[in-house]
Design a protein around this motif. Structure first.
Motif, PDB file in Angstrom:
ATOM      1  N   HIS A 115       0.818  -1.208   0.000  1.00 55.99           N
ATOM      2  CA  HIS A 115       0.000   0.000   0.000  1.00 55.99           C
ATOM      3  C   HIS A 115       0.859   1.268   0.000  1.00 55.99           C
ATOM      4  O   HIS A 115       0.552   2.245  -0.693  1.00 55.99           O
ATOM      5  N   HIS A 140       3.429   7.527   5.150  1.00 54.58           N
ATOM      6  CA  HIS A 140       2.246   8.010   5.874  1.00 54.58           C
ATOM      7  C   HIS A 140       1.647   6.970   6.823  1.00 54.58           C
ATOM      8  O   HIS A 140       1.062   7.324   7.836  1.00 54.58           O
ATOM      9  N   ASP A 141       1.808   5.695   6.501  1.00 55.33           N
ATOM     10  CA  ASP A 141       1.212   4.654   7.353  1.00 55.33           C
ATOM     11  C   ASP A 141       2.232   3.914   8.204  1.00 55.33           C
ATOM     12  O   ASP A 141       1.902   2.892   8.823  1.00 55.33           O
ATOM     13  N   ASP A 272      -4.113   7.827  -1.718  1.00 56.09           N
ATOM     14  CA  ASP A 272      -4.086   6.895  -0.581  1.00 56.09           C
ATOM     15  C   ASP A 272      -5.217   5.876  -0.733  1.00 56.09           C
ATOM     16  O   ASP A 272      -5.028   4.677  -0.580  1.00 56.09           O
TER      17      ASP A 272
END
Ligand SMILES: O[C@H]1[C@H](O)[C@@H](O)[C@H](O)[C@@H](O)[C@H]1O
Ligand SMILES: [Fe+2]
Ligand SMILES: [Fe+2]
Length: 304
Positions: A115, A140-141, A272
């Motif tokens: 992802h 971001h994750d 995203d």
């Protein structure tokens, strides 16, 4: 130095458009073609669609909504904000995430590293000059490592899923809102009014958000002195705040700076969400490019 390498094809159609310049880059559609269904044949973010993931996702939100209280968030922020669990590089963290599958996500059941790269590569195609945004997408994750055994395997409800402010009323637009009725703050008069403990226009920086990977990764980036621009840090910190960036709830808590940064969050969010697919990225091929960005914006080793 930033190394430029050709991008592999990975299944997302892109119309040929001019490279966005400063004015145009805030246009929401950078050329990315939004797919009409997720990998399971449903609409994206459909929390009621009958699918193999539906029941698990709903149970996740039940636990999340019952347990994310103002006091809980304060404690977690203090504890994890010390950053004394692990020392590692950004890339090492990307690799750790290989083991994590997100129970809150109706659109994806791939390991997280897929992802991260799908998001970053999709955004790189449409915004080739914003290298900070490519890196923001890649990391971001990363806060989802909180669910890794090295971080004490925090339960998923304290790591993933959409986020929302605590200390004021839970907005109806939040996914599976009904489960908040069992949250102790729901009946607490200090926390259950429109403004709760906050003031109009106080700025999101002064608002306590439900605890999870967003705020944690923001703290990691900030405390380790990342040189990412403020929009990058904002995207990391609020990317799961769908009630705000999707439904427009809680706008009255924002200040001017938040409004500026929101433009980038809206752009980011599309990538995203809609880059989630079963098409794999060749990690080894793109790794040199991302390593060069990490070197530009982060120290070699970070405290987590
Ligand atoms: O299920 C997802 C996932 O946990 C994401 O990382 C988060 O950013 C989203 O807000 C959420 O809906
Ligand atoms: Fe996320
Ligand atoms: Fe994400």
């Amino acid at each position: 130095m930033t190394i430029l390498i050709p991008q592999p094809e990975f299944g997302i159609e892109v119309e040929k458009k001019e490279v966005p310049n400063t004015e145009k880059e805030l246009i929401l559609d950078g050329g990315f073609v939004v797919p009409d269904a997720n990998a399971f044949g449903h609409n994206f973010r459909d929390y009621d669609a009958e699918s193999e993931r539906q029941a698990g996702v709903e149970t996740f939100y039940k636990n999340n909504h019952i347990n994310q209280t103002y006091d809980f968030v304060k404690r977690m922020r203090e504890e994890y904000g010390k950053l004394e669990k692990v020392e590692m590089s950004i890339w090492e963290c990307c690799e750790l995430l290989n083991d994590v599958i997100d129970e809150s996500d109706p659109d994806l059941d791939e390991p997280q590293i897929e992802h991260l790269l799908q998001t970053a590569e999709a955004i790189r195609k449409d915004y080739p000059n914003e290298d900070w945004l490519h890196l923001t997408a890649l990391i971001h994750d990363l806060g989802k490592v909180l669910h890794h055994p090295k971080f004490g395997t925090l339960p998923q409800w304290a790591v993933v899923g959409d986020t929302f402010p605590v200390g004021c009323a839970f907005d109806e637009s939040i996914v599976h809102h009904k489960y908040f009725k069992e949250n102790p703050d729901y009946n607490n008069p200090s926390y259950n009014t429109k403004f709760g403990v906050y003031e109009e226009g106080c700025g999101l920086d002064n608002v306590l958000m439900s605890w999870g990977h967003d705020d944690y990764m923001y703290l990691v980036a900030k405390e380790n002195k990342s040189t990412l621009p403020s929009a990058g840090l904002f995207v990391i910190r609020y990317h799961s705040f769908y009630a705000l960036h999707r439904a427009g709830a809680y706008k009255y808590l924002m200040n001017k700076e938040d409004e500026e940064n929101m433009k980038w969050l809206r752009i980011f969010n599309k990538y995203d969400l809609y880059s989630k697919s079963k098409v794999r990225i060749d990690v080894e091929k793109v790794k040199p490019y991302y390593l060069s960005l990490i070197q530009k914006y982060f120290p070699e080793k970070l405290r987590w």
